[in-house]
Structure formats: structure tokens, C-alpha cells
Scaffold this motif. Structure first.
Motif, PDB file in Angstrom:
ATOM      1  N   SER A  11      -4.439   9.703  19.883  1.00 17.11           N
ATOM      2  CA  SER A  11      -5.392  10.711  19.407  1.00 17.11           C
ATOM      3  C   SER A  11      -4.881  11.420  18.167  1.00 17.11           C
ATOM      4  O   SER A  11      -5.658  11.728  17.277  1.00 17.11           O
ATOM      5  CB  SER A  11      -5.725  11.714  20.508  1.00 17.11           C
ATOM      6  OG  SER A  11      -4.568  12.415  20.890  1.00 17.11           O
ATOM      7  N   SER A  12      -3.554  11.679  18.060  1.00 19.51           N
ATOM      8  CA  SER A  12      -3.050  12.343  16.855  1.00 19.51           C
ATOM      9  C   SER A  12      -3.116  11.408  15.655  1.00 19.51           C
ATOM     10  O   SER A  12      -3.392  11.841  14.546  1.00 19.51           O
ATOM     11  CB  SER A  12      -1.626  12.856  17.065  1.00 19.51           C
ATOM     12  OG  SER A  12      -0.711  11.788  17.175  1.00 19.51           O
ATOM     13  N   ALA A  13      -2.893  10.113  15.868  1.00 25.21           N
ATOM     14  CA  ALA A  13      -2.985   9.156  14.762  1.00 25.21           C
ATOM     15  C   ALA A  13      -4.411   9.049  14.254  1.00 25.21           C
ATOM     16  O   ALA A  13      -4.647   8.853  13.063  1.00 25.21           O
ATOM     17  CB  ALA A  13      -2.480   7.783  15.206  1.00 25.21           C
ATOM     18  N   LEU A  14      -5.368   9.188  15.140  1.00 28.30           N
ATOM     19  CA  LEU A  14      -6.773   9.086  14.742  1.00 28.30           C
ATOM     20  C   LEU A  14      -7.294  10.377  14.126  1.00 28.30           C
ATOM     21  O   LEU A  14      -8.362  10.389  13.537  1.00 28.30           O
ATOM     22  CB  LEU A  14      -7.628   8.694  15.940  1.00 28.30           C
ATOM     23  CG  LEU A  14      -7.351   7.307  16.510  1.00 28.30           C
ATOM     24  CD1 LEU A  14      -8.196   7.076  17.755  1.00 28.30           C
ATOM     25  CD2 LEU A  14      -7.615   6.236  15.472  1.00 28.30           C
ATOM     26  N   SER A  15      -6.543  11.459  14.261  1.00 29.97           N
ATOM     27  CA  SER A  15      -7.009  12.731  13.730  1.00 29.97           C
ATOM     28  C   SER A  15      -6.420  13.037  12.357  1.00 29.97           C
ATOM     29  O   SER A  15      -6.650  14.093  11.809  1.00 29.97           O
ATOM     30  CB  SER A  15      -6.685  13.861  14.697  1.00 29.97           C
ATOM     31  OG  SER A  15      -5.275  13.990  14.833  1.00 29.97           O
ATOM     32  N   ARG A  16      -5.662  12.101  11.793  1.00 31.35           N
ATOM     33  CA  ARG A  16      -5.109  12.266  10.451  1.00 31.35           C
ATOM     34  C   ARG A  16      -5.795  11.284   9.512  1.00 31.35           C
ATOM     35  O   ARG A  16      -6.151  10.187   9.920  1.00 31.35           O
ATOM     36  CB  ARG A  16      -3.605  11.972  10.444  1.00 31.35           C
ATOM     37  CG  ARG A  16      -2.832  13.029  11.164  1.00 31.35           C
ATOM     38  CD  ARG A  16      -1.447  13.307  10.666  1.00 31.35           C
ATOM     39  NE  ARG A  16      -1.091  13.003   9.321  1.00 31.35           N
ATOM     40  CZ  ARG A  16      -1.060  13.898   8.325  1.00 31.35           C
ATOM     41  NH1 ARG A  16      -1.438  15.130   8.525  1.00 31.35           N
ATOM     42  NH2 ARG A  16      -0.663  13.553   7.128  1.00 31.35           N
ATOM     43  N   PRO A  17      -5.938  11.670   8.257  1.00 34.27           N
ATOM     44  CA  PRO A  17      -6.525  10.721   7.313  1.00 34.27           C
ATOM     45  C   PRO A  17      -5.660   9.463   7.185  1.00 34.27           C
ATOM     46  O   PRO A  17      -4.433   9.541   7.154  1.00 34.27           O
ATOM     47  CB  PRO A  17      -6.544  11.492   5.991  1.00 34.27           C
ATOM     48  CG  PRO A  17      -6.504  12.931   6.383  1.00 34.27           C
ATOM     49  CD  PRO A  17      -5.696  12.977   7.657  1.00 34.27           C
ATOM     50  N   PHE A  18      -6.326   8.313   7.150  1.00 39.67           N
ATOM     51  CA  PHE A  18      -5.663   7.046   6.855  1.00 39.67           C
ATOM     52  C   PHE A  18      -5.714   6.892   5.343  1.00 39.67           C
ATOM     53  O   PHE A  18      -6.801   6.905   4.756  1.00 39.67           O
ATOM     54  CB  PHE A  18      -6.391   5.894   7.550  1.00 39.67           C
ATOM     55  CG  PHE A  18      -5.905   4.547   7.101  1.00 39.67           C
ATOM     56  CD1 PHE A  18      -4.726   4.030   7.612  1.00 39.67           C
ATOM     57  CD2 PHE A  18      -6.608   3.826   6.150  1.00 39.67           C
ATOM     58  CE1 PHE A  18      -4.262   2.790   7.185  1.00 39.67           C
ATOM     59  CE2 PHE A  18      -6.156   2.593   5.721  1.00 39.67           C
ATOM     60  CZ  PHE A  18      -4.979   2.075   6.242  1.00 39.67           C
ATOM     61  N   LEU A  19      -4.548   6.766   4.701  1.00 38.39           N
ATOM     62  CA  LEU A  19      -4.488   6.661   3.251  1.00 38.39           C
ATOM     63  C   LEU A  19      -4.179   5.238   2.814  1.00 38.39           C
ATOM     64  O   LEU A  19      -3.269   4.603   3.357  1.00 38.39           O
ATOM     65  CB  LEU A  19      -3.416   7.586   2.673  1.00 38.39           C
ATOM     66  CG  LEU A  19      -3.809   9.034   2.457  1.00 38.39           C
ATOM     67  CD1 LEU A  19      -3.985   9.758   3.766  1.00 38.39           C
ATOM     68  CD2 LEU A  19      -2.803   9.738   1.591  1.00 38.39           C
ATOM     69  N   ILE A  20      -4.934   4.763   1.847  1.00 36.77           N
ATOM     70  CA  ILE A  20      -4.610   3.496   1.191  1.00 36.77           C
ATOM     71  C   ILE A  20      -3.417   3.788   0.290  1.00 36.77           C
ATOM     72  O   ILE A  20      -3.355   4.852  -0.330  1.00 36.77           O
ATOM     73  CB  ILE A  20      -5.820   2.984   0.390  1.00 36.77           C
ATOM     74  CG1 ILE A  20      -6.915   2.558   1.368  1.00 36.77           C
ATOM     75  CG2 ILE A  20      -5.435   1.839  -0.537  1.00 36.77           C
ATOM     76  CD1 ILE A  20      -8.178   2.099   0.725  1.00 36.77           C
ATOM     77  N   PRO A  21      -2.436   2.891   0.202  1.00 38.52           N
ATOM     78  CA  PRO A  21      -1.244   3.179  -0.597  1.00 38.52           C
ATOM     79  C   PRO A  21      -1.559   3.658  -2.016  1.00 38.52           C
ATOM     80  O   PRO A  21      -2.574   3.300  -2.615  1.00 38.52           O
ATOM     81  CB  PRO A  21      -0.500   1.842  -0.613  1.00 38.52           C
ATOM     82  CG  PRO A  21      -0.913   1.188   0.662  1.00 38.52           C
ATOM     83  CD  PRO A  21      -2.357   1.576   0.847  1.00 38.52           C
ATOM     84  N   TRP A  22      -0.662   4.462  -2.527  1.00 43.77           N
ATOM     85  CA  TRP A  22      -0.728   5.052  -3.866  1.00 43.77           C
ATOM     86  C   TRP A  22      -1.035   3.991  -4.916  1.00 43.77           C
ATOM     87  O   TRP A  22      -0.418   2.931  -4.944  1.00 43.77           O
ATOM     88  CB  TRP A  22       0.604   5.718  -4.158  1.00 43.77           C
ATOM     89  CG  TRP A  22       0.814   6.277  -5.517  1.00 43.77           C
ATOM     90  CD1 TRP A  22       1.543   5.711  -6.526  1.00 43.77           C
ATOM     91  CD2 TRP A  22       0.355   7.534  -6.017  1.00 43.77           C
ATOM     92  NE1 TRP A  22       1.548   6.536  -7.615  1.00 43.77           N
ATOM     93  CE2 TRP A  22       0.827   7.663  -7.331  1.00 43.77           C
ATOM     94  CE3 TRP A  22      -0.426   8.555  -5.476  1.00 43.77           C
ATOM     95  CZ2 TRP A  22       0.563   8.781  -8.121  1.00 43.77           C
ATOM     96  CZ3 TRP A  22      -0.684   9.662  -6.259  1.00 43.77           C
ATOM     97  CH2 TRP A  22      -0.199   9.773  -7.559  1.00 43.77           C
ATOM     98  N   THR A  23      -1.999   4.294  -5.759  1.00 43.57           N
ATOM     99  CA  THR A  23      -2.312   3.466  -6.918  1.00 43.57           C
ATOM    100  C   THR A  23      -1.885   4.256  -8.138  1.00 43.57           C
ATOM    101  O   THR A  23      -2.435   5.328  -8.418  1.00 43.57           O
ATOM    102  CB  THR A  23      -3.830   3.170  -6.995  1.00 43.57           C
ATOM    103  OG1 THR A  23      -4.222   2.494  -5.807  1.00 43.57           O
ATOM    104  CG2 THR A  23      -4.154   2.320  -8.204  1.00 43.57           C
ATOM    105  N   ALA A  24      -0.895   3.743  -8.850  1.00 44.90           N
ATOM    106  CA  ALA A  24      -0.369   4.458 -10.013  1.00 44.90           C
ATOM    107  C   ALA A  24      -1.302   4.330 -11.206  1.00 44.90           C
ATOM    108  O   ALA A  24      -1.917   3.287 -11.426  1.00 44.90           O
ATOM    109  CB  ALA A  24       1.008   3.916 -10.379  1.00 44.90           C
ATOM    110  N   GLY A  25      -1.406   5.406 -11.957  1.00 43.88           N
ATOM    111  CA  GLY A  25      -2.103   5.385 -13.227  1.00 43.88           C
ATOM    112  C   GLY A  25      -1.110   5.056 -14.332  1.00 43.88           C
ATOM    113  O   GLY A  25       0.055   4.756 -14.062  1.00 43.88           O
ATOM    114  N   PRO A  26      -1.538   5.148 -15.580  1.00 47.58           N
ATOM    115  CA  PRO A  26      -0.652   4.791 -16.691  1.00 47.58           C
ATOM    116  C   PRO A  26       0.386   5.862 -17.014  1.00 47.58           C
ATOM    117  O   PRO A  26       1.298   5.614 -17.798  1.00 47.58           O
ATOM    118  CB  PRO A  26      -1.622   4.594 -17.857  1.00 47.58           C
ATOM    119  CG  PRO A  26      -2.791   5.470 -17.538  1.00 47.58           C
ATOM    120  CD  PRO A  26      -2.900   5.428 -16.036  1.00 47.58           C
TER     121      PRO A  26
END
Length: 144
Positions: A11-26
């Protein structure tokens, strides 16, 4: 407290945002001033979710060349119709440049009736990815 009580629960894992890994800009952001923008889009209908996710991933594809972009996380909240972005910019002008891009304008227009959007923006003197990611997640979960 036993070690097992410290382990994340389902339940705690489902209550946090799932983030797609960081995409770096220039632009490298470590330790420099930055503007952090967080969006939170709640769909009215789950059936629209695949299209919205595909659109977010499509916008992310050109991030490596986005002027003034330091980086981006896309996120979704499991078992809900909430998703959005955490984008980091060199300054407000760079962020506004993205917001005004024809593709972004089209995406916003095409999806405005599919849900509700809330957003927040703040400035930091020295960007730290971990700190700002956690601050953004707290804002997302706050629902404010």
C-alpha cells in the motif's frame, strides 16, 4: 521496531508517485540556480490514460535538445488517473519557451476537456535532483 516493519508495504508503494527515470536536458543542473515546475493532471476517465501517457512520452523524446531544459521526470500515481511531470529549467523564460511550443499548445488544447490540471513552480538557488524530486513528490501527494 523490527526490520520487517521498516520495509515498504504494497500500500505504501502504491501511494507514492511512480517516476520514469530522469531525462537529461542539454544543460547540466547540479549546483546551479533552477526553476522546478510540477504538473498534476487528473483524468475524468481511465480510458483516456493510454493516450495521455503516450503523449507525455512523445514530448519527452526531444528533451535532450530543449533550450534551457535541465531535466525531466514523468510520473503517475498507481491505481489512479493522475499523472504529470516534474521539469527543471535554467530560468522562467526557458520554461515559458517550452509552454509556448506549438506541440505543447496542441497537447494542452486537445486534452483540456479530459481532466483537471494543477501545477506549481518554484526557484532554487542550487539544484539538487534528489531534494527537488522529493519536494515535488510531497506536493503531488498533498493534493494542494
Amino acid at each position: 521496531m523490527s526490520p520487517t516493519s521498516l520495509a515498504p508495504t504494497r500500500s505504501s508503494a502504491l501511494s507514492r508517485p511512480f517516476l520514469i527515470p530522469w531525462t537529461a536536458g542539454p544543460v547540466s543542473g547540479a549546483g546551479r540556480p533552477a526553476v522546478v515546475s510540477v504538473t498534476d493532471f487528473t483524468l475524468h476517465h481511465r480510458r483516456d490514460q493510454p493516450a495521455v501517457i503516450r503523449t507525455g512520452l512523445r514530448l519527452r523524446m526531444g528533451w535532450y535538445a530543449m533550450p534551457g531544459a535541465i531535466g525531466l521526470w514523468l510520473w503517475m500515481l498507481p491505481l489512479t488517473t493522475r499523472s504529470g511531470s516534474i521539469s527543471v529549467w535554467t530560468d522562467v523564460a526557458a520554461m515559458r519557451g517550452f509552454v509556448g511550443l506549438p506541440l505543447h499548445v496542441d497537447v494542452m488544447r486537445d486534452n483540456r476537456d479530459r481532466g483537471t490540471l494543477r501545477s506549481t513552480t518554484w526557484k532554487v538557488d542550487e539544484f539538487d535532483a534528489g531534494e527537488q524530486r522529493e519536494r515535488a513528490c510531497r506536493w503531488i501527494l498533498s493534493g494542494e
